[in-house]
Design an enzyme around this catalytic site. Structure first.
Site, PDB file in Angstrom:
ATOM      1  N   CYS A  65       0.793  -0.961  -0.322  1.00  0.00           N
ATOM      2  CA  CYS A  65      -0.675  -0.082   0.336  1.00  0.00           C
ATOM      3  C   CYS A  65       1.048   1.020   0.065  1.00  0.00           C
ATOM      4  O   CYS A  65       2.023   1.328   0.628  1.00  0.00           O
ATOM      5  CB  CYS A  65      -0.640  -0.055   1.414  1.00  0.00           C
ATOM      6  N   CYS A  69      -0.241   4.869   7.225  1.00  0.00           N
ATOM      7  CA  CYS A  69      -0.598   4.765   7.794  1.00  0.00           C
ATOM      8  C   CYS A  69       0.388   3.625   9.193  1.00  0.00           C
ATOM      9  O   CYS A  69       0.204   2.729   9.064  1.00  0.00           O
ATOM     10  CB  CYS A  69      -1.780   3.744   8.545  1.00  0.00           C
ATOM     11  N   CYS A  72       0.103  -0.428  10.390  1.00  0.00           N
ATOM     12  CA  CYS A  72      -0.868  -1.085   9.935  1.00  0.00           C
ATOM     13  C   CYS A  72      -0.164  -1.631   8.801  1.00  0.00           C
ATOM     14  O   CYS A  72       1.146  -1.847   8.495  1.00  0.00           O
ATOM     15  CB  CYS A  72      -1.424  -0.694   8.746  1.00  0.00           C
ATOM     16  N   CYS A 109     -17.167  -9.414   3.679  1.00  0.00           N
ATOM     17  CA  CYS A 109     -16.667  -8.200   3.755  1.00  0.00           C
ATOM     18  C   CYS A 109     -15.440  -8.034   2.704  1.00  0.00           C
ATOM     19  O   CYS A 109     -14.652  -8.966   2.823  1.00  0.00           O
ATOM     20  CB  CYS A 109     -16.053  -7.040   4.991  1.00  0.00           C
ATOM     21  N   CYS A 142     -20.107  -5.770   1.833  1.00  0.00           N
ATOM     22  CA  CYS A 142     -19.544  -4.474   2.309  1.00  0.00           C
ATOM     23  C   CYS A 142     -18.526  -4.558   1.385  1.00  0.00           C
ATOM     24  O   CYS A 142     -17.532  -5.360   1.427  1.00  0.00           O
ATOM     25  CB  CYS A 142     -19.452  -4.190   3.987  1.00  0.00           C
ATOM     26  N   CYS A 202     -20.719   2.233   7.329  1.00  0.00           N
ATOM     27  CA  CYS A 202     -19.484   0.979   8.432  1.00  0.00           C
ATOM     28  C   CYS A 202     -18.359   2.255   8.675  1.00  0.00           C
ATOM     29  O   CYS A 202     -17.359   1.792   7.921  1.00  0.00           O
ATOM     30  CB  CYS A 202     -19.191   0.307   7.770  1.00  0.00           C
ATOM     31  N   ARG A 272     -19.447  -3.658  16.458  1.00  0.00           N
ATOM     32  CA  ARG A 272     -18.518  -5.157  16.113  1.00  0.00           C
ATOM     33  C   ARG A 272     -17.419  -5.009  16.326  1.00  0.00           C
ATOM     34  O   ARG A 272     -16.262  -3.292  16.724  1.00  0.00           O
ATOM     35  CB  ARG A 272     -18.142  -4.886  14.422  1.00  0.00           C
TER      36      ARG A 272
END
Length: 408
Positions: A65, A69, A72, A109, A142, A202, A272
């Protein structure tokens, strides 16, 4: 305790607690913990009974990626030894999703690392959504693909997506300390785009990154203001090879207090328990079911969770029941609002139900149940602050992107 009685009354009326009341929940003592869980449990049962919604993650594209972040394992410059692969084909993703559905998952998801999708990526994911829907009647889908451009949410909706996940992760005041390559406002904009397109929004948070109680309150109040249908609560797993590898700030008691606070602030929303529950809640996971009404089944994005059958056994042993595909997750008043948004969307309508939920965070597009893209198989003693504990992180080596059977 007068505080808890007040919070229960407000939760049953869907009334927002004051910031002082929410902070007081986080400040309660371990001696008061069971009282806090019992109080928040009354609110949970009012809106969701004893149902637990199961969600299943399919990592469509893993690693590499360009975002930075800090939490991550898929971030730019990450040295974490995770699986790295490009886009799964629709048939591969459908096969992976089928394992979760067979295990009882009501929602699939679909997550992809990256800043955000190209239009070609949206087309690719759209075909995957259509294939999953065709083969699994009643299952919700999702998408979690990162920052959305204009029109992309509508295209996902028209392909059959029920929801879109994009987490705020932490407070606006501290967001710049964990990510430099995009902003808190970028994340808010994507959640608003999804909502405006008629998708169930979400959006959640990651606890344990060194934030203050005030930061936790800020992000949860922001999520309520955004009117997210589903709020995933991730607990940071400090992944070796990431900047937060030494951040061990949570205990099971602290994690339960955070979940209780989220339930009081968002009483009628799908809360969740996402990434990190196995490591930070450990043997106290069943207590958390009295606070949250949704979990991920089996593994996460780049890490392994506890065995899927263990999740099902835990739910049954704690006296809860798995929510079936024919049941609407959200209370009627929220379902009606979401349905009205779909009807008012510019083109077409959502395929499938309008019930809440989706995934949790990572890079801009890493999404679901991350907590640092980690989930875990063990129940170790709490790590010491400032210590790298690679033994607590079980990197995912099965399921999507591999030749091994998934954990569901």
């Amino acid at each position: 305790m007068d505080l808890l009685n007040t919070l229960v009354d407000k939760g049953l009326r869907r009334e927002l607690p004051t910031r002082e009341e929410a902070l007081a929940v986080l400040a309660t003592s371990d001696d008061e913990l069971l009282d806090v869980v019992a109080a928040a449990g009354k609110v949970r049962r009012q809106w969701f009974g004893r149902r637990v919604k199961l969600n299943y993650l399919v990592n469509l594209k893993s690693g590499l990626c360009p975002e930075d972040c800090s939490y991550c394992s898929q971030r730019l410059g990450s040295k974490a030894e995770i699986l790295k692969y490009t886009w799964l084909k629709p048939e591969e993703a459908t096969q992976a999703a089928a394992a979760g559905v067979a295990g009882g998952a009501k929602r699939v998801c679909l997550v992809a690392s990256g800043r955000g999708p190209t239009d070609r990526d949206v087309d690719r994911v759209g075909k995957t959504i259509e294939a999953i829907k065709e083969g699994n009647e009643g299952v919700e889908v999702c998408a979690c693909l990162g920052l959305l451009s204009d029109g992309q949410a509508e295209r996902l909706r028209d392909a059959g997506a029920d929801a879109y996940n994009h987490n705020l992760n932490t407070s606006e005041a501290t967001y710049g300390e964990i990510t430099k390559t995009h902003t808190y406002a970028d994340r808010v904009d994507t959640v608003q785009k999804a909502h405006a397109a008629g998708l169930s929004a979400c959006s959640g948070l990651i606890a344990g990154m060194g934030e203050s109680d005030e930061d936790l309150i800020d992000v949860v109040y922001a999520l309520r203001e955004l009117d997210a249908d589903s709020v995933p609560v991730n607990f940071l797993i400090p992944f070796e090879g990431t900047p937060l590898a030494k951040e061990w700030n949570l205990t099971p008691q602290r994690a339960l207090r955070i979940l209780a606070m989220v339930r009081f602030v968002c009483p009628d929303v799908e809360v969740r328990i996402a990434g990190g529950r196995e490591v930070h809640l450990r043997t106290m996971q069943p207590l958390a079911l009295h606070l949250a009404n949704s979990i991920f089944l089996g593994d996460y994005l780049t890490s392994e969770g506890q065995a899927g059958q263990a999740d099902l056994d835990m739910i049954a042993d704690a006296g809860f029941e798995v929510e079936g595909a024919g049941t609407t997750t959200l209370p009627a008043h929220r379902s009606e609002v979401t349905a009205a948004a779909v009807a008012a969307a510019p083109t077409g309508g959502v395929c499938g139900s309008a019930s809440g939920s989706g995934a949790a965070p990572a890079a801009a597009g890493c999404g679901s149940a991350c907590g640092g893209c980690s989930g875990h198989d063990a129940a170790p003693a709490q790590a010491d602050a400032g210590e790298v504990r690679s033994d607590l992180v079980a990197v995912r080596r099965r399921g999507a992107g591999t030749d091994l059977a998934p954990n569901a």
